[in-house]
Design an enzyme around this catalytic site. Structure first.
Site, short mmCIF file in Angstrom:
data_model
loop_
_atom_site.label_atom_id
_atom_site.label_comp_id
_atom_site.label_asym_id
_atom_site.label_seq_id
_atom_site.Cartn_x
_atom_site.Cartn_y
_atom_site.Cartn_z
N ASP A 201 -9.22 3.26 -2.70
CA ASP A 201 -10.26 3.70 -1.78
C ASP A 201 -11.48 4.28 -2.47
OD1 ASP A 201 -8.35 2.88 -0.05
OD2 ASP A 201 -7.76 4.88 0.61
N GLU B 67 2.56 4.94 -4.16
CA GLU B 67 2.57 5.85 -5.32
C GLU B 67 3.88 6.63 -5.42
OE1 GLU B 67 0.12 5.61 -3.01
OE2 GLU B 67 -1.01 4.23 -4.28
N ASP C 245 0.85 -1.20 0.00
CA ASP C 245 0.00 0.00 0.00
C ASP C 245 0.88 1.25 0.00
OD1 ASP C 245 -2.30 1.57 0.15
OD2 ASP C 245 -2.58 1.31 2.31
O1 MIG Z 1 -4.06 6.06 4.32
O2 MIG Z 1 -3.89 0.83 5.60
O3 MIG Z 1 -6.06 1.98 0.20
O4 MIG Z 1 -7.08 -0.20 1.63
O5 MIG Z 1 -7.14 0.02 4.43
C1 MIG Z 1 -4.88 4.93 4.25
C2 MIG Z 1 -5.07 1.57 5.72
C3 MIG Z 1 -4.00 3.73 4.12
C4 MIG Z 1 -5.17 2.90 2.19
C5 MIG Z 1 -5.61 1.66 1.48
C6 MIG Z 1 -6.66 0.98 2.29
C7 MIG Z 1 -6.13 0.63 3.65
C8 MIG Z 1 -5.64 1.90 4.36
N1 MIG Z 1 -4.64 2.59 3.51
#
Ligand code: MIG
Length: 768
Positions: free
Chosen positions: A452, A379, A376
């Site tokens: 999201d 980017e 996650d």
């Molecule tokens: O700033 O890890 O897209 O699936 O649950 C949010 C917490 C960070 C974004 C991800 C989401 C995840 C969440 N993350």
């Protein structure tokens, strides 16, 4: 000229070509192509068996035509500089081409727009939108590849050829911020450009869109087969906070007999959001927990973010510093920025040494028993700033680059480091690596989910064009958060979303912190039963789904496909994005609105059989589909053998010896691909492909099977279920002998024949 239909075009700002190194490209060696070369005072002509490229000398303008001399694409201006957004040296190039009237544009991967890309301008710069809905741009992933579907009339050939079309595709091979404009600035022009670097693009021509995708995925790579458990139902939430919650969750699935293959640990399983650590208070016996879940057939997937907490004494931090793993400014100063753990350093995933180091960090979690990983914030996302500064220095596999030059490739290189690490740690197993960010070519390392979204009907609706566009852009293994991430889901929305999710390549329910619980049973028994049935159907269809994944790994053909891919010459299909094909034979038309009891469905040419009723319907028209809350409209193409299996609770259950073959009378060919679902042995031939060739209609049919491959499938019994016959047959034959023991079920009007493995099934005189 890389292949007769694949041409690479390069333009360097200062006439100096760099090494041309690119993360998008998988295949750099191509056999020599036969090219005829002609030169005149004002142009050069390069002609292959498939394409002619004309290069006008001054101003430098390119045009491409197909083997029949029909113009596919042509520059409207000289190729040139600068990009309107170019901020610093040296500035990237721009290419402007004619956009033919009636041409449709597809692709660009993850975008919050409809399937049709024409008429808009898109920014491709990987970003964290912190939730998105329709028309938010840019998003997490950038795939600078588009496909054009051009009606032949508009190519200037004159003759009206009702519905005749041609296709081409262009990959802009540039990982900096790029911009695509398809008739937005000027309705008859498209353009693509990048912030910095060489203007390098690949032009691919073909009569059919599917051939363009095949070429695109030959160039940038195809998906690896995932482990079978990755295709099951998955349950996530930010976060299941502790061991007891996770254990209870697993028990709930088993107690309610709702099939499930995987649960997710979001960031709170870590110690203060430090990657590769455990929160020992909340998960004191995590090894035992993971082992117990495994024993119940539940795999656990853990999240890993890109940022590493600045925290002396934290081994990953200390190690990373000692290894020079983190990104710096040109003067060598370390860059840091705030994410979940506080101030963090960011690994340079463009360095082979750093990727190796990163991949090895997974060893303890793998030993603990974590089955899959979820990357996650790659980017990369940094709080209060869009992303990291463009000047940071990257290794870029020894070629050196500023961050701005490779920004869009950062996430894919993180996922690659993860996938390569897991391949070293568990070489005999297939991996599931999920990534939020991606660039062209990502599919050969990992898969994606679409980040999201919201728990709204609009977001539900968006998942279809988004999934289809990802599939057209190589990223066929994708899925959206089922039930929606941000905001509160409702029972009706969850029911409809679970029904749709069951037919998307990745099927994971996920919800944000502070939103209501969203597990299949969270909205009472009626919704639970509907979700359960949708999930069960997913498991029944796994043999068919696995075959679609295999086909994708071989040809690049998406798993979830827009109608236009299969029915390109039918103009009615060109922009359809509220229904889709799963594989080649199943048409899925989800309900996307609240309070609906049905919907309109467009059936393309041919005969279709309604999945739930067995009703035969003529295509090339709209039909009304009844769809009470417990039903998702589904249609099977006549001539299909749909391979299915009995319901299982998870994919570690032994494979049933009975294979269910739903036969939809007609003429066509179907496939069934099988392997062990977990190891890499399929790569050395341990797989089996069954081809079903069918002829017939509602009164008779013949299916001939051909089996190739060495895999010893546990499926030794066949249960044929023939749907949509006109009546009880006079004769049922297996391997040319009269079958004993077939039965006709009058209520479902279904013929059932139980056989062992055989080569032929025939049904005659089914008219009564
Ligand atoms: O700033 O890890 O897209 O699936 O649950 C949010 C917490 C960070 C974004 C991800 C989401 C995840 C969440 N993350």
């Amino acid at each position: 000229m890389l292949a007769p239909s694949l041409i690479r075009v390069r333009l360097a700002p200062d006439g100096q070509f760099g090494a041309g190194f690119s993360y998008a490209i998988a295949k750099t060696e191509w056999p020599v192509v036969d090219v005829a070369f002609e030169e005149s005072a004002d142009a050069l002509l390069l002609r292959t068996a498939a394409v002619t490229c004309r290069v006008q000398r001054s101003p430098c303008r390119l045009s491409f035509s197909d083997a029949n001399g029909r113009l596919l694409a042509s520059d409207t201006d000289g190729l040139g500089w600068p990009h309107p957004n170019a901020t610093a040296e040296p500035g990237g190039g721009i290419c402007r081409q004619r956009l033919a009237p009636g041409a449709h544009i597809y692709g660009l991967g993850e975008k919050a727009f409809g399937l049709e890309r024409r008429g808009r301008r898109y920014d491709l710069v990987n970003s964290d939108p912190e939730c998105y809905t329709w028309y938010d741009d840019p998003l997490y992933q950038s795939i600078p590849f588009f496909l054009a579907l051009v009606p032949v009339e508009s190519l200037g050939s004159g003759g009206k050829m009702g519905g005749a079309t041609a296709a081409y595709g262009i990959l802009l091979d540039n990982a900096s911020h790029s911009v695509f404009d398809f008739g937005h600035g000027q309705s008859d022009q498209l353009s693509f450009s990048a912030e910095t670097g060489e203007l390098c693009y690949y032009f691919m021509a073909a009569p059919k869109l599917i051939d363009v995708i095949e070429t695109y995925t030959a160039l940038t790579g195809r998906i690896l087969l995932p482990p079978l458990w990755a295709l099951g139902y998955h349950q996530a939430r930010w976060s299941y906070p502790d061991e007891q919650t996770v254990r209870d969750l697993a028990s709930e699935f088993r107690r309610r007999r709702i099939p499930c293959d995987a649960l997710y640990l979001d960031i709170d399983y870590m110690d203060g959001f430090r990657c590769f650590t455990w929160n020992e208070q909340a998960f004191p016996n995590h090894r035992q927990m993971l082992a117990d879940l495994r024993a119940e057939g539940i795999k656990t997937v853990a999240i890993i973010d890109a940022g590493i907490k600045m925290d002396p004494g934290y081994p990953v931090h200390d190690d990373g510093l000692a290894n020079g793993a983190f990104l710096t400014y040109p003067d060598g100063t370390l860059f840091h920025g705030p994410v979940w753990p506080g101030e963090c350093y960011f690994p340079d995933f463009t360095s082979p040494a750093v990727r190796r180091w990163w991949g090895d960090l997974y060893a303890p979690l793998v030993e603990d028993g974590i089955a899959g990983f979820w990357n996650d914030m790659n980017e990369p996302s940094i709080f209060r700033q869009q992303t990291m500064p463009g000047v940071l220095r990257h290794d870029f596999d020894g070629h050196g680059a500023a961050h701005r030059e490779i920004h869009n490739a950062y996430g894919t290189q993180m996922a690659r480091a993860t996938a390569e690490g897991l391949a070293r740690l568990r070489p005999a197993e297939r991996q599931l690596v999920i990534s939020r960010s991606a660039f062209a070519g990502h599919q050969r390392h990992a898969m994606v989910w679409t980040g999201d979204n919201y728990s709204t009907w609009e977001s539900l609706r968006l998942t279809i064009p988004m999934g289809l566009s990802l599939g057209l852009s190589g990223l066929a293994f994708n899925g959206a958060d089922v039930g929606g991430f941000m905001g509160d889901c409702t029972g009706e929305l969850l029911a409809r979303w679970t029904q749709l999710g069951a037919f998307t390549p990745f099927f994971r329910n996920h919800a944000a912190m502070h939103s209501v619980q969203q597990e299949p049973w969270a909205f009472g028994s009626e919704i639970e039963a509907i979700c359960k049935r949708a999930i069960e159907l997913r498991y029944e269809l796994l043999p068919y789904l696995v075959t679609a994944f295999w086909e994708c790994s071989q040809t690049g053909l998406p798993i979830m496909r827009p109608l236009v891919l299969a029915y390109q010459s039918d103009p009615r299909t060109a922009t359809v994005d509220d229904q889709f094909l799963l594989g080649g034979d199943l048409l899925v038309a989800p309900v996307l609105e609240p309070g609906a009891n049905g919907r309109r469905v467009y059936l393309p040419a041919g005969v279709w059989i309604e999945f739930w009723t067995g009703q035969r319907l003529a295509g090339s028209r709209d039909v009304w589909a009844d769809a009470p809350l417990d039903r998702i409209p589904l249609y099977v193409k006549a001539g299909t053998v749909l391979p299915m299996q009995p319901v299982i609770q998870h994919t570690d259950e032994p494979v049933s010896e009975t294979l269910i073959l739903r036969v939809y009378p007609g003429t066509g060919e179907s496939l069934l691909y099988e392997d062990d679902g977990r190891s890499m042995a399929y790569r050395t031939g341990d797989s089996r492909l069954t081809r079903f060739a069918m002829r017939g209609d509602e009164t008779w049919l013949e299916v001939v099977l051909r089996v190739e491959g060495a895999f010893a499938s546990p499926r030794t019994q066949l249960r044929w279920e023939v749907i949509g016959l006109a009546g009880v047959p006079d004769l049922v034959e297996v391997d040319r002998h009269e079958a004993d023991g077939w039965r006709w079920d009058e209520t479902s009007r279904m013929l059932v024949v139980e056989t062992g493995l055989c080569n032929q099934l025939a049904v005659r005189g089914a008219t009564r």
